[in-house]
Design a protein around this motif. Structure first.
Motif, PDB file in Angstrom:
ATOM      1  N   GLN A  79       0.832  -1.211   0.000  1.00  0.00           N
ATOM      2  CA  GLN A  79       0.000   0.000   0.000  1.00  0.00           C
ATOM      3  C   GLN A  79       0.863   1.255   0.000  1.00  0.00           C
ATOM      4  OE1 GLN A  79      -2.774   0.164   3.272  1.00  0.00           O
ATOM      5  NE2 GLN A  79      -3.597   2.160   2.663  1.00  0.00           N
ATOM      6  N   ALA A  80       1.897   1.271   0.832  1.00  0.00           N
ATOM      7  CA  ALA A  80       2.786   2.433   0.893  1.00  0.00           C
ATOM      8  C   ALA A  80       3.542   2.603  -0.425  1.00  0.00           C
ATOM      9  CB  ALA A  80       3.768   2.278   2.047  1.00  0.00           C
ATOM     10  N   ALA A  81       3.942   1.498  -1.035  1.00  0.00           N
ATOM     11  CA  ALA A  81       4.652   1.570  -2.310  1.00  0.00           C
ATOM     12  C   ALA A  81       3.786   2.177  -3.400  1.00  0.00           C
ATOM     13  CB  ALA A  81       5.125   0.171  -2.721  1.00  0.00           C
ATOM     14  N   LEU A  82       2.562   1.711  -3.499  1.00  0.00           N
ATOM     15  CA  LEU A  82       1.667   2.200  -4.547  1.00  0.00           C
ATOM     16  C   LEU A  82       1.277   3.662  -4.315  1.00  0.00           C
ATOM     17  CD1 LEU A  82      -0.614  -0.935  -5.028  1.00  0.00           C
ATOM     18  CD2 LEU A  82       1.297  -0.177  -6.454  1.00  0.00           C
ATOM     19  N   ALA A  83       1.101   4.048  -3.046  1.00  0.00           N
ATOM     20  CA  ALA A  83       0.778   5.443  -2.740  1.00  0.00           C
ATOM     21  C   ALA A  83       1.934   6.361  -3.123  1.00  0.00           C
ATOM     22  CB  ALA A  83       0.447   5.589  -1.253  1.00  0.00           C
ATOM     23  N   LEU A  84       3.156   5.918  -2.842  1.00  0.00           N
ATOM     24  CA  LEU A  84       4.324   6.732  -3.184  1.00  0.00           C
ATOM     25  C   LEU A  84       4.518   6.789  -4.700  1.00  0.00           C
ATOM     26  CD1 LEU A  84       6.606   8.427  -2.108  1.00  0.00           C
ATOM     27  CD2 LEU A  84       7.970   6.350  -1.827  1.00  0.00           C
ATOM     28  N   GLU A  85       4.219   5.699  -5.383  1.00  0.00           N
ATOM     29  CA  GLU A  85       4.310   5.698  -6.846  1.00  0.00           C
ATOM     30  C   GLU A  85       3.372   6.748  -7.447  1.00  0.00           C
ATOM     31  OE1 GLU A  85       4.164   2.453 -10.475  1.00  0.00           O
ATOM     32  OE2 GLU A  85       2.706   2.276  -8.847  1.00  0.00           O
ATOM     33  N   LEU A  86       2.179   6.876  -6.882  1.00  0.00           N
ATOM     34  CA  LEU A  86       1.240   7.892  -7.356  1.00  0.00           C
ATOM     35  C   LEU A  86       1.814   9.295  -7.188  1.00  0.00           C
ATOM     36  CD1 LEU A  86      -2.228   6.577  -6.080  1.00  0.00           C
ATOM     37  CD2 LEU A  86      -1.433   6.710  -8.450  1.00  0.00           C
ATOM     38  N   GLU A  87       2.475   9.536  -6.050  1.00  0.00           N
ATOM     39  CA  GLU A  87       3.095  10.835  -5.821  1.00  0.00           C
ATOM     40  C   GLU A  87       4.180  11.120  -6.866  1.00  0.00           C
ATOM     41  OE1 GLU A  87       2.667  13.455  -3.308  1.00  0.00           O
ATOM     42  OE2 GLU A  87       0.757  12.408  -3.507  1.00  0.00           O
ATOM     43  N   PHE A  88       4.993  10.132  -7.125  1.00  0.00           N
ATOM     44  CA  PHE A  88       6.031  10.310  -8.135  1.00  0.00           C
ATOM     45  C   PHE A  88       5.439  10.563  -9.514  1.00  0.00           C
ATOM     46  CE2 PHE A  88       9.303   8.651  -5.234  1.00  0.00           C
ATOM     47  CZ  PHE A  88      10.354   9.489  -5.587  1.00  0.00           C
ATOM     48  N   ASN A  89       4.367   9.847  -9.838  1.00  0.00           N
ATOM     49  CA  ASN A  89       3.751  10.041 -11.148  1.00  0.00           C
ATOM     50  C   ASN A  89       3.210  11.460 -11.317  1.00  0.00           C
ATOM     51  OD1 ASN A  89       4.341   7.449 -11.980  1.00  0.00           O
ATOM     52  ND2 ASN A  89       2.363   6.613 -11.374  1.00  0.00           N
ATOM     53  N   LEU A  90       2.792  12.075 -10.224  1.00  0.00           N
ATOM     54  CA  LEU A  90       2.336  13.465 -10.270  1.00  0.00           C
ATOM     55  C   LEU A  90       3.503  14.427 -10.486  1.00  0.00           C
ATOM     56  CD1 LEU A  90      -0.285  13.573  -7.358  1.00  0.00           C
ATOM     57  CD2 LEU A  90      -0.770  13.810  -9.798  1.00  0.00           C
ATOM     58  N   PHE A  91       4.567  14.222  -9.727  1.00  0.00           N
ATOM     59  CA  PHE A  91       5.660  15.188  -9.738  1.00  0.00           C
ATOM     60  C   PHE A  91       6.665  14.993 -10.879  1.00  0.00           C
ATOM     61  CE2 PHE A  91       4.139  15.919  -5.448  1.00  0.00           C
ATOM     62  CZ  PHE A  91       4.332  17.280  -5.287  1.00  0.00           C
ATOM     63  N   LYS A  92       6.658  13.836 -11.507  1.00  0.00           N
ATOM     64  CA  LYS A  92       7.600  13.609 -12.602  1.00  0.00           C
ATOM     65  C   LYS A  92       6.998  13.922 -13.973  1.00  0.00           C
ATOM     66  CE  LYS A  92       6.804   8.673 -13.490  1.00  0.00           C
ATOM     67  NZ  LYS A  92       6.645   8.748 -14.958  1.00  0.00           N
ATOM     68  N   ARG A  93       5.812  14.473 -14.002  1.00  0.00           N
ATOM     69  CA  ARG A  93       5.199  14.839 -15.277  1.00  0.00           C
ATOM     70  C   ARG A  93       6.109  15.802 -16.044  1.00  0.00           C
ATOM     71  NH1 ARG A  93      -1.046  15.958 -13.268  1.00  0.00           N
ATOM     72  NH2 ARG A  93      -1.660  13.761 -13.093  1.00  0.00           N
ATOM     73  N   GLY A  94       6.220  15.555 -17.326  1.00  0.00           N
ATOM     74  CA  GLY A  94       7.107  16.376 -18.139  1.00  0.00           C
ATOM     75  C   GLY A  94       8.515  15.831 -18.210  1.00  0.00           C
ATOM     76  N   THR A  95       8.796  14.759 -17.460  1.00  0.00           N
ATOM     77  CA  THR A  95      10.081  14.071 -17.546  1.00  0.00           C
ATOM     78  C   THR A  95       9.812  12.653 -18.058  1.00  0.00           C
ATOM     79  OG1 THR A  95      10.182  12.935 -15.398  1.00  0.00           O
ATOM     80  CG2 THR A  95      10.706  15.309 -15.432  1.00  0.00           C
TER      81      THR A  95
END
Length: 203
Positions: A79-95
């Motif tokens: 659960q923690a892994a998938l939640a953190l992946e979502l955060e990264f997917n938000l902040f890495k947009r454009g890369t």
């Protein structure tokens, strides 16, 4: 490190999310992380620890490069892994940064093969990461950042010992430990692979 000094895609995402300036704790740690300092970042919930970590990783790595991961982040469970992946997917947009999650509730052979095809950031539970490593399924030779998110979980079960094994397999690396409290057992890491680390405590 003011938000205006970030790479353009990251700056655009932060502006879109309505972040005007770093929170107080973020002001204490962001520039130190950018400078390569290993840290124990200790602060209560909602202090901006996770956002600081995600911003720092994206800012450091900037874009996809080769196949071996350059950032490894330990989390307590799927659960923690998938939640953190979502955060990264938000902040890495454009890369073009690639993020991969490795946890127990998934076929380990598939995970090993998928990591082998290339990733920049691996989010993993300690037990699964060690199993993949001993199956020669992950190359840690290019690692630049080794991170523990919400490190309180380390002291349940065998997680602390499992994470401690990882530095034995990597060279020079920046270590970032995010937690709500500094546990005395962290002193063992300060005496070994984190001996130059600073403790930034918001309490």
């Amino acid at each position: 490190m003011p938000f205006k000094k970030l790479i353009p895609p990251l700056k655009d995402t932060i502006t879109h999310k309505g972040f005007d300036e770093p929170l107080a704790f973020q002001k204490q740690i962001l520039s130190k992380i950018k400078g390569g300092t290993s840290l124990f970042a200790i602060a209560p919930k909602d202090s901006g620890k996770t956002t600081s970590m995600v911003i720092s990783v994206v800012q450091r790595l900037k874009s996809a490069f080769e196949d071996a991961p350059r950032a490894l982040i330990f989390v307590k469970d799927k659960q923690a892994a998938l939640a953190l992946e979502l955060e990264f997917n938000l902040f890495k947009r454009g890369t073009d940064l690639r993020v991969y999650c490795a946890y127990e509730e998934h076929d380990i052979d598939i995970q090993r093969d998928e990591i082998y095809t290339g990733t920049d950031i691996v989010i993993a539970t300690p037990k699964r990461l060690n199993k993949i490593f001993f199956l020669n399924g992950i190359n840690l030779n290019k690692l630049q950042m080794c991170i523990v998110e919400d490190a309180e979980f380390l002291f349940r079960g065998h997680h602390f010992a499992e994470v401690t094994r990882t530095p034995e397999s990597i060279g020079k690396c920046q270590y970032l430990i995010f937690s709500t409290a500094f546990d005395k057992r962290f002193e063992r890491w300060k005496e070994s692979f984190m001996y130059n680390a600073k403790i930034i405590n918001a309490k």
